[in-house]
Design a protein around this motif. Structure first.
Motif, mmCIF file in Angstrom:
data_model
loop_
_atom_site.group_PDB
_atom_site.id
_atom_site.type_symbol
_atom_site.label_atom_id
_atom_site.label_comp_id
_atom_site.label_asym_id
_atom_site.label_seq_id
_atom_site.Cartn_x
_atom_site.Cartn_y
_atom_site.Cartn_z
ATOM 1 N N UNK A 107 0.902 -1.362 -0.196
ATOM 2 C CA UNK A 107 -0.068 0.084 0.132
ATOM 3 C C UNK A 107 0.837 1.287 -0.086
ATOM 4 N N UNK A 108 2.131 1.146 0.826
ATOM 5 C CA UNK A 108 2.798 2.238 0.885
ATOM 6 C C UNK A 108 3.391 2.816 -0.677
ATOM 7 N N UNK A 109 3.799 1.481 -1.402
ATOM 8 C CA UNK A 109 4.434 1.687 -2.648
ATOM 9 C C UNK A 109 3.347 2.139 -3.649
ATOM 10 N N UNK A 110 2.208 1.701 -3.473
ATOM 11 C CA UNK A 110 0.994 2.229 -4.606
ATOM 12 C C UNK A 110 0.956 3.861 -4.218
ATOM 13 N N UNK A 111 0.671 4.028 -2.953
ATOM 14 C CA UNK A 111 0.477 5.390 -2.489
ATOM 15 C C UNK A 111 1.674 6.197 -2.951
ATOM 16 N N UNK A 112 2.931 5.936 -2.839
ATOM 17 C CA UNK A 112 3.984 6.578 -3.389
ATOM 18 C C UNK A 112 3.714 6.861 -4.984
ATOM 19 N N UNK A 113 3.580 6.013 -5.766
ATOM 20 C CA UNK A 113 3.296 5.806 -7.183
ATOM 21 C C UNK A 113 2.115 6.864 -7.280
ATOM 22 N N UNK A 114 1.018 6.731 -6.443
ATOM 23 C CA UNK A 114 0.079 7.500 -6.985
ATOM 24 C C UNK A 114 0.491 9.073 -6.604
ATOM 25 N N UNK A 115 1.237 9.474 -5.499
ATOM 26 C CA UNK A 115 1.762 10.860 -5.382
ATOM 27 C C UNK A 115 2.509 11.252 -6.567
ATOM 28 N N UNK A 116 3.244 10.290 -6.854
ATOM 29 C CA UNK A 116 4.246 10.696 -8.154
ATOM 30 C C UNK A 116 3.398 11.008 -9.152
ATOM 31 N N UNK A 117 2.455 10.293 -9.554
ATOM 32 C CA UNK A 117 1.609 10.653 -10.665
ATOM 33 C C UNK A 117 0.682 11.853 -10.661
ATOM 34 N N UNK A 118 0.335 12.190 -9.456
ATOM 35 C CA UNK A 118 -0.345 13.500 -9.050
ATOM 36 C C UNK A 118 0.719 14.845 -9.185
ATOM 37 N N UNK A 119 1.722 14.476 -8.757
ATOM 38 C CA UNK A 119 2.961 15.541 -8.757
ATOM 39 C C UNK A 119 3.128 15.886 -10.265
ATOM 40 N N UNK A 120 3.182 14.503 -11.149
ATOM 41 C CA UNK A 120 3.648 14.951 -12.569
ATOM 42 C C UNK A 120 2.417 15.848 -13.159
ATOM 43 N N UNK A 121 1.367 15.511 -12.741
ATOM 44 C CA UNK A 121 0.006 16.281 -13.411
ATOM 45 C C UNK A 121 0.033 17.462 -13.200
ATOM 46 N N UNK A 122 0.375 18.155 -11.830
ATOM 47 C CA UNK A 122 0.419 19.267 -11.223
ATOM 48 C C UNK A 122 1.384 20.096 -11.948
ATOM 49 N N UNK A 123 2.509 19.436 -12.297
ATOM 50 C CA UNK A 123 3.501 20.174 -12.881
ATOM 51 C C UNK A 123 3.671 20.437 -14.472
ATOM 52 N N UNK A 124 2.372 19.565 -14.975
ATOM 53 C CA UNK A 124 2.109 19.831 -16.356
ATOM 54 C C UNK A 124 2.738 18.542 -17.116
ATOM 55 N N UNK A 125 3.280 17.672 -16.507
ATOM 56 C CA UNK A 125 3.602 16.592 -17.111
ATOM 57 C C UNK A 125 2.394 15.498 -17.262
ATOM 58 N N UNK A 126 1.497 15.810 -18.144
ATOM 59 C CA UNK A 126 0.719 14.851 -18.324
ATOM 60 C C UNK A 126 0.661 13.473 -18.756
ATOM 61 N N UNK A 127 1.541 13.339 -19.666
ATOM 62 C CA UNK A 127 1.864 12.154 -20.325
ATOM 63 C C UNK A 127 2.818 11.205 -19.283
ATOM 64 N N UNK A 128 3.345 11.837 -18.332
ATOM 65 C CA UNK A 128 4.058 11.082 -17.525
ATOM 66 C C UNK A 128 2.946 10.450 -16.306
ATOM 67 N N UNK A 129 2.086 11.476 -15.895
ATOM 68 C CA UNK A 129 1.060 11.079 -14.955
ATOM 69 C C UNK A 129 0.234 10.103 -15.781
ATOM 70 N N UNK A 130 -0.181 10.058 -16.719
ATOM 71 C CA UNK A 130 -0.866 9.203 -17.436
ATOM 72 C C UNK A 130 -0.290 7.770 -17.738
ATOM 73 N N UNK A 131 0.945 7.893 -17.917
ATOM 74 C CA UNK A 131 1.646 6.504 -18.179
ATOM 75 C C UNK A 131 1.735 5.781 -16.940
#
Length: 76
Positions: A1-25
């Motif tokens: 769960x910790x790892x999944x949470x970390x990856x979710x947070x990373x995807x959210x951060x990528x989206x917020x900084x405008x890196x939509x392709x990284x967030x989507x991938x």
């Protein structure tokens, strides 16, 4: 769960900084949430079995289960 949470947070951060392709991938978070849910369900089944193996069919011990797990056990 910790790892999944970390990856979710990373995807959210990528989206917020405008890196939509990284967030989507970032399907890694979804995969890990699915694995965590599967393992959690297996653990709940094992807890339910261990708690109730000594009782008759009219007794159901839900101690050790979370609310959603207990409700799921009741619906079966």
């Amino acid at each position: 769960m910790r790892s999944a949470s970390r990856h979710s947070r990373d995807a959210s951060n990528a989206f917020l900084r405008g890196d939509h392709s990284a967030a989507h991938r970032s399907s890694k978070a979804q995969e890990q949430w699915a694995v965590a849910e599967k393992l959690n369900n297996e653990a709940a089944k094992e807890i339910l079995f261990l708690r109730n193996s000594k009782f008759d069919i009219r007794t159901l011990d839900l101690h050790g289960l979370h609310k959603t797990e207990a409700l799921q056990a009741l619906s079966k």
